[in-house]
Design an enzyme around this catalytic site. Structure first.
Site, PDB file in Angstrom:
ATOM      1  N   ASP A 205      -2.820 -13.651  14.162  1.00  0.00           N
ATOM      2  CA  ASP A 205      -2.811 -12.108  13.974  1.00  0.00           C
ATOM      3  C   ASP A 205      -1.426 -11.475  13.876  1.00  0.00           C
ATOM      4  OD1 ASP A 205      -5.438  -9.764  14.020  1.00  0.00           O
ATOM      5  OD2 ASP A 205      -3.087  -8.919  14.476  1.00  0.00           O
ATOM      6  N   ILE A 206      -1.212 -10.624  13.088  1.00  0.00           N
ATOM      7  CA  ILE A 206       0.126  -9.976  12.938  1.00  0.00           C
ATOM      8  C   ILE A 206       0.512  -8.914  13.979  1.00  0.00           C
ATOM      9  CG2 ILE A 206      -0.327  -7.918  11.470  1.00  0.00           C
ATOM     10  CD1 ILE A 206       1.939  -8.952   9.588  1.00  0.00           C
TER      11      ILE A 206
ATOM     12  N   HIS B 215     -13.295 -11.950   9.113  1.00  0.00           N
ATOM     13  CA  HIS B 215     -12.578 -12.636   9.912  1.00  0.00           C
ATOM     14  C   HIS B 215     -12.958 -12.739  11.361  1.00  0.00           C
ATOM     15  CE1 HIS B 215     -11.477  -8.338   9.583  1.00  0.00           C
ATOM     16  NE2 HIS B 215     -10.832  -8.565  10.514  1.00  0.00           N
TER      17      HIS B 215
HETATM   18  P1  5GP Z   1     -10.310  -5.709  12.144  1.00  0.00           P
HETATM   19  O1  5GP Z   1      -9.934  -4.675  12.777  1.00  0.00           O
HETATM   20  O2  5GP Z   1     -10.441  -5.626  10.688  1.00  0.00           O
HETATM   21  O3  5GP Z   1     -11.308  -6.539  12.864  1.00  0.00           O
HETATM   22  O4  5GP Z   1      -9.023  -6.696  12.179  1.00  0.00           O
HETATM   23  C1  5GP Z   1      -7.987  -6.874  11.225  1.00  0.00           C
HETATM   24  C2  5GP Z   1      -6.730  -7.730  11.879  1.00  0.00           C
HETATM   25  O5  5GP Z   1      -5.887  -8.148  10.907  1.00  0.00           O
HETATM   26  C3  5GP Z   1      -5.888  -6.797  12.810  1.00  0.00           C
HETATM   27  O6  5GP Z   1      -5.851  -7.199  14.157  1.00  0.00           O
HETATM   28  C4  5GP Z   1      -4.342  -6.857  12.143  1.00  0.00           C
HETATM   29  O7  5GP Z   1      -3.418  -6.866  13.160  1.00  0.00           O
HETATM   30  C5  5GP Z   1      -4.846  -8.167  11.372  1.00  0.00           C
HETATM   31  N1  5GP Z   1      -3.824  -8.046  10.002  1.00  0.00           N
HETATM   32  C6  5GP Z   1      -3.952  -7.017   9.076  1.00  0.00           C
HETATM   33  N2  5GP Z   1      -3.003  -7.558   8.172  1.00  0.00           N
HETATM   34  C7  5GP Z   1      -2.486  -8.493   8.378  1.00  0.00           C
HETATM   35  C8  5GP Z   1      -1.492  -9.684   7.772  1.00  0.00           C
HETATM   36  O8  5GP Z   1      -1.113  -9.289   6.570  1.00  0.00           O
HETATM   37  N3  5GP Z   1      -1.279 -10.671   8.329  1.00  0.00           N
HETATM   38  C9  5GP Z   1      -1.816 -11.003   9.555  1.00  0.00           C
HETATM   39  N4  5GP Z   1      -1.469 -12.294   9.966  1.00  0.00           N
HETATM   40  N5  5GP Z   1      -2.693 -10.355  10.178  1.00  0.00           N
HETATM   41  C10 5GP Z   1      -3.009  -9.114   9.640  1.00  0.00           C
END
Ligand code: 5GP
Ligand code: ZN
Length: 116
Positions: A29-30, A99
């Site tokens: 995760d970034i 994810h």
């Molecule tokens: P959600 O909030 O949808 O469950 O999680 C999305 C996750 O994707 C977040 O933790 C965010 O940091 C991660 N994320 C968003 N864009 C990117 C990206 O371009 N690269 C990576 N490695 N992680 C990302």
């Protein structure tokens, strides 16, 4: 289609690929909120867990088994970790491509993201 995770699958934007097979891809995760924070995603663009169909049963199993194996590899299986799917708006999902979060390497609080 303008999906950031599809672009990672297609290697159009960079990510450190930790695992890849015919069904899934895993990368850090970034914005990690624990020492180990890995995302495991299907290669197929499926927006949310709510969109899964019976034909995705194998894929769904592969997501969890990949998380389990990466946790073993990261050395966090003995102490434990958290697996998280956020689903749509009420679940706090921000990226509309399924994810699975693998989060560990430290004792995690119950609320891993503050309520806004
Ligand atoms: P959600 O909030 O949808 O469950 O999680 C999305 C996750 O994707 C977040 O933790 C965010 O940091 C991660 N994320 C968003 N864009 C990117 C990206 O371009 N690269 C990576 N490695 N992680 C990302
Ligand atoms: Zn996608």
């Amino acid at each position: 289609m303008d999906c950031i995770f599809c672009k990672i699958v297609k290697k159009e934007i960079p990510a450190k690929i930790l695992f890849e097979d015919e069904l899934v891809v895993a990368f850090p995760d970034i914005h990690p909120f624990a020492p180990v924070h890995i995302l495991i995603i299907p290669k197929e663009h499926i927006e949310t867990i709510a969109d899964l169909q019976d034909k995705h049963e194998k894929l769904t199993g592969r997501l969890v088994m990949t998380a389990k194996k990466l946790a073993d590899k990261a050395g966090i299986s003995q102490n434990g970790y958290k697996l998280l799917f956020r689903v749509k708006k009420h679940g706090g999902q921000e990226v509309p491509h399924i994810h699975l979060h693998l989060i560990g390497g430290a004792k995690l609080s119950e609320n891993i993201r503050p309520i806004k």
